[in-house]
Design an enzyme around this catalytic site. Structure first.
Site, PDB file in Angstrom:
ATOM      1  N   GLU A 167      -0.845 -57.693 -31.228  1.00  0.00           N
ATOM      2  CA  GLU A 167      -2.056 -57.068 -31.763  1.00  0.00           C
ATOM      3  C   GLU A 167      -1.742 -55.877 -32.666  1.00  0.00           C
ATOM      4  OE1 GLU A 167      -4.849 -58.325 -31.793  1.00  0.00           O
ATOM      5  OE2 GLU A 167      -4.662 -59.869 -30.266  1.00  0.00           O
ATOM      6  N   GLN A 210      -4.585 -55.139 -39.623  1.00  0.00           N
ATOM      7  CA  GLN A 210      -4.641 -55.120 -41.096  1.00  0.00           C
ATOM      8  C   GLN A 210      -3.526 -55.943 -41.719  1.00  0.00           C
ATOM      9  OE1 GLN A 210      -7.147 -53.106 -43.234  1.00  0.00           O
ATOM     10  NE2 GLN A 210      -7.906 -54.080 -41.390  1.00  0.00           N
ATOM     11  N   CYS A 213     -18.969 -74.174 -46.748  1.00  0.00           N
ATOM     12  CA  CYS A 213     -20.095 -74.210 -45.817  1.00  0.00           C
ATOM     13  C   CYS A 213     -20.564 -75.643 -45.556  1.00  0.00           C
ATOM     14  CB  CYS A 213     -21.246 -73.355 -46.342  1.00  0.00           C
ATOM     15  SG  CYS A 213     -20.824 -71.593 -46.517  1.00  0.00           S
TER      16      CYS A 213
END
Length: 346
Positions: free
Chosen positions: A33, A38, A195
């Site tokens: 993590e 970033q 989409c």
DNA sequence: AAGTCGGGGCT
DNA sequence: AGCCCAGACTT
């Protein structure tokens, strides 16, 4: 099927196989993590492998010199992550008996661990229903629910955290958190998401309102400042070179570089005297100098553009703190410097 | 609340 | 060129 079930089902069909998904060991989860803050998986993966291999336990990381940790981190950026990682490893060993804290409220006390990372570790390693809100989650939620609150405003940060907390699958928080992030990075992408094949396309409000490209809303943009760096590559006739650590706060803290003189603008060869090398660096030492790169090497950081010159300064003898060429590559350096070292071929 | 902190990838 | 990335810390 509702939002959360759809996300979880999508993940069951599309999950990727990362090494940190093969373990519940909080040390490894924490390591992954921090590395991925970033940072895209593609960039962080080899660093994760290197850290796990070099420091198999928190004890190994704690007993290493900071320089070794920074060297392994070299090239990944945001070096405070590496310094905090090392600090926290030592803290866990010396103050917590080597045992990783196992609740969100204790995990978030660790240096370098904020709300996102504490939630990720608590959920993935300890199955606590703490919702992660990273860049992927901001994007998915703002689009699906058509939320226009800026994601980097105080109001937005609270609002999205509350929403994510209501959506998380409390029976399977580890899976849900990883699922929603994976869904964001591969389906609900920042640019041109497909989409047409999205399992949520019949209920996504941004899609219905044709606002996919407009969401999420983000405040301000960092303005980039221009800086002018002159690195002084001072070498002597015995293959030694001056190399020093950046100790001040700011970029690249604790990494190594050639002595640096910053100027207000790019200076020409004729203006070399403005660097006052004779006054500040090489007192009473004769030298010859030349400019290595005829045009400025521009190194782009997120908030600074560095216009850099490498000046080659040759002399018979250097101060005794100079190091042999052969040791240059053992020091942690910014990418800008390691690139030069490789190119110059000492 | 706004600034600072890297480097690489994508468009 | 601009934006984004499994954000956190400082001012």
């Amino acid at each position: 099927m509702n939002f959360s079930k759809t996300i979880t089902y999508w993940y069951s069909e599309n999950k990727r196989d990362f090494p940190w998904r093969k373990t519940k060991n909080p040390y490894f989860i924490w390591l992954s993590e921090i590395i991925l803050q970033q940072t895209q998986v593609k960039q962080g993966l080899p660093y994760y492998e290197a850290f796990v291999s070099t420091f198999p336990t928190v004890f190994d990381l704690a007993k290493a010199p900071e320089q070794d940790v920074l060297k392994l981190w070299q090239g990944l950026g945001y070096y405070s992550r590496a310094r905090n990682l090392h600090f926290t490893a030592k803290h866990i060993v010396s103050e917590l008996n080597g045992v990783f804290p196992n609740t969100y409220s204790d995990i978030i006390k660790l240096k370098g661990v904020g709300d996102y990372t504490a939630s990720a570790i608590a959920s993935i390693a300890f199955n606590e229903p703490a919702a992660v809100v990273d860049g992927n989650v901001y994007r998915i939620l703002s689009r699906f629910f058509d939320i226009n609150t800026p994601i980097n405003s105080t109001k937005g940060i609270k609002e999205f955290k509350v929403l994510a907390s209501t959506l998380i699958d409390k029976e399977a928080p580890a899976i849900f958190n990883q699922a929603i992030m994976d869904f964001g990075s591969r389906q609900c992408k920042p640019k041109n998401p497909n989409c047409n094949i999205c399992p949520l396309n019949n209920s996504c409000l941004a899609l219905k309102k044709n606002k996919i490209q407009a969401l999420p809303v983000k405040l301000k943009k960092v303005k980039v400042t221009q800086k002018y760096f002159n690195f002084l590559v001072c070498i002597d006739s015995n293959n030694n070179v001056l190399f020093e650590q950046r100790v001040k706060k700011g970029i690249w803290q604790n990494l190594y570089q050639f002595p640096l003189i910053e100027t207000e603008k790019s200076i020409s060869v004729d203006e070399f005297h403005l660097l006052k090398v004779k006054t500040y660096l090489l007192k009473d030492i004769d030298f010859d100098y030349s400019l290595y790169n005829k045009t400025d090497k521009i190194h782009k950081l997120s908030h600074q553009h560095l216009h850099t010159k490498f000046w080659i300064i040759e002399t018979k003898a250097l101060p005794k703190e100079a190091i042999p060429f052969s040791k240059l590559k053992s020091y942690p350096t910014p990418v800008l410097i390691s690139n030069f070292i490789n190119e110059f071929n000492f």
